[in-house]
Design an enzyme around this catalytic site. Structure first.
Site, PDB file in Angstrom:
ATOM      1  N   SER A 147       0.597  -1.211   0.204  1.00 60.32           N
ATOM      2  CA  SER A 147       0.181  -0.001  -0.124  1.00 60.32           C
ATOM      3  C   SER A 147       0.852   1.345  -0.005  1.00 60.32           C
ATOM      4  CB  SER A 147      -1.013   0.037   1.186  1.00 60.32           C
ATOM      5  OG  SER A 147      -1.867   1.120   1.078  1.00 60.32           O
ATOM      6  N   ASP A 213     -10.735  -4.960  -3.158  1.00 58.25           N
ATOM      7  CA  ASP A 213     -10.040  -3.758  -2.116  1.00 58.25           C
ATOM      8  C   ASP A 213     -10.912  -2.320  -2.289  1.00 58.25           C
ATOM      9  OD1 ASP A 213      -8.272  -1.717  -1.244  1.00 58.25           O
ATOM     10  OD2 ASP A 213      -6.684  -2.868  -1.790  1.00 58.25           O
ATOM     11  N   HIS A 244      -8.327  -5.012   1.417  1.00 58.65           N
ATOM     12  CA  HIS A 244      -7.153  -4.316   1.562  1.00 58.65           C
ATOM     13  C   HIS A 244      -6.290  -4.586   2.484  1.00 58.65           C
ATOM     14  CE1 HIS A 244      -4.587  -0.671   0.571  1.00 58.65           C
ATOM     15  NE2 HIS A 244      -4.447  -0.461   1.728  1.00 58.65           N
TER      16      HIS A 244
END
Length: 296
Positions: A147, A213, A244
């Site tokens: 991320s 996600d 996520h």
């Protein structure tokens, strides 16, 4: 506007702590210190062991052997919260692993506020430690960005002149603004423009993303894959239904297996080639001993 974006983007959690002996302090080019930890993988008598080493213990180990992952964590995390996950990765993938905190996060909470440029300095300090302090060959280093961590990882992969072993991008984004609205191009004030770095990356790159996600839309990885030059593309892992923030138990086997395949098929051959080239350009042992004797 840029400062507003940073304040919304970076969300450090309440600092967690690790035992002091696990911490390795690094100095960045900005002059501040950030913490990291090094997890060593060893197999002895058929038993896999992954444990953290102090800086002193590292001096007596062989960190230049095997693969080392340079792990850049996600947003609402710090070293204390990711330690169990990193230890799991080290043991299951049979790799050494070095993770670090961004300025403004965890035990570096007083080095903030967090900023894009600081994140770049932070990963550069971590990479310098691996390359120049531990003497780990670039071909043995795999960057892993999850991320937010995809930003500094893409920056380093695109900017280094070294032929690093590989790059793993887990739930990456095109850029920060594009998480909210697909602007179609990088506009003023945008942060971590991974999509602009992607064509400059010249190392095998594995993309991992969950199709469910809700924070970074799945199509970000699809577009990043298309932006990579063909020599850097490898088969991605797009996991049906995964979100996520975690790799849930039901898909961990698939997750680990795909990364192991990536390391075996794309990273280990590069390590072997680098060793072969190094040996080819290195003088014979007898000659090296003679030179050393004459110089003593």
């Amino acid at each position: 506007m840029g400062d507003t974006v940073s304040s919304l983007l970076f969300q450090p959690p309440p600092p967690t702590k690790l035992k002091e002996e696990k911490i390795i302090w690094l100095k960045t080019k900005g002059g501040y210190r950030i913490p990291g930890f090094y997890i060593s993988y060893k197999s002895s008598g058929g038993v896999d062991v992954s444990r953290s080493l102090s800086r002193e213990e590292l001096q007596c180990s062989s960190p230049e052997q095997g693969i080392t992952i340079l792990y850049s964590h996600a947003n609402a995390e710090d070293l204390g919260s990711i330690y169990p996950w990193c230890k799991f990765l080290s043991k299951m993938l049979r790799v050494n692993l070095f993770a670090y905190d961004y300025a403004g996060y965890g035990m570096a909470y007083d080095k903030g506020p967090p900023a894009e440029d600081n994140c770049y300095s932070d990963i550069e300090a971590a990479y310098h430690f691996l390359r120049n302090m531990l003497n780990i060959p670039a071909s043995n280093i795999v960057l892993y960005g999850r991320s937010l961590g995809s930003g500094p990882s893409c920056h380093l992969a695109a900017g280094t002149k070294d032929q690093i072993g590989g790059l793993i991008l887990h739930a990456p984004f095109l850029s920060v603004y594009r998480i909210v609205v697909d602007t179609g191009c990088t506009v003023y004030g945008d942060k971590f423009p991974n999509i602009d770095y992607a064509p400059m990356i010249e190392t095998p790159t594995l993309l991992i993303h969950g199709t469910n996600d809700q924070i970074v839309p799945f199509y970000h990885s699809e577009k990043l894959y298309e932006a990579l030059n063909k020599g850097s593309r490898v088969k991605p892992l797009f996991i049906e239904g995964m979100g996520h923030n975690n790799v849930h138990a039901a898909v961990r086997g698939m997750f680990v297996m795909r990364i192991v395949e990536f390391l075996q098929e794309h990273v280990e051959p590069g390590i072997d080639r680098a060793k072969s080239i190094s040996m080819k350009h290195s003088p014979p042992l007898r000659q090296r001993i003679a030179v050393k004797t004459l110089g003593s």
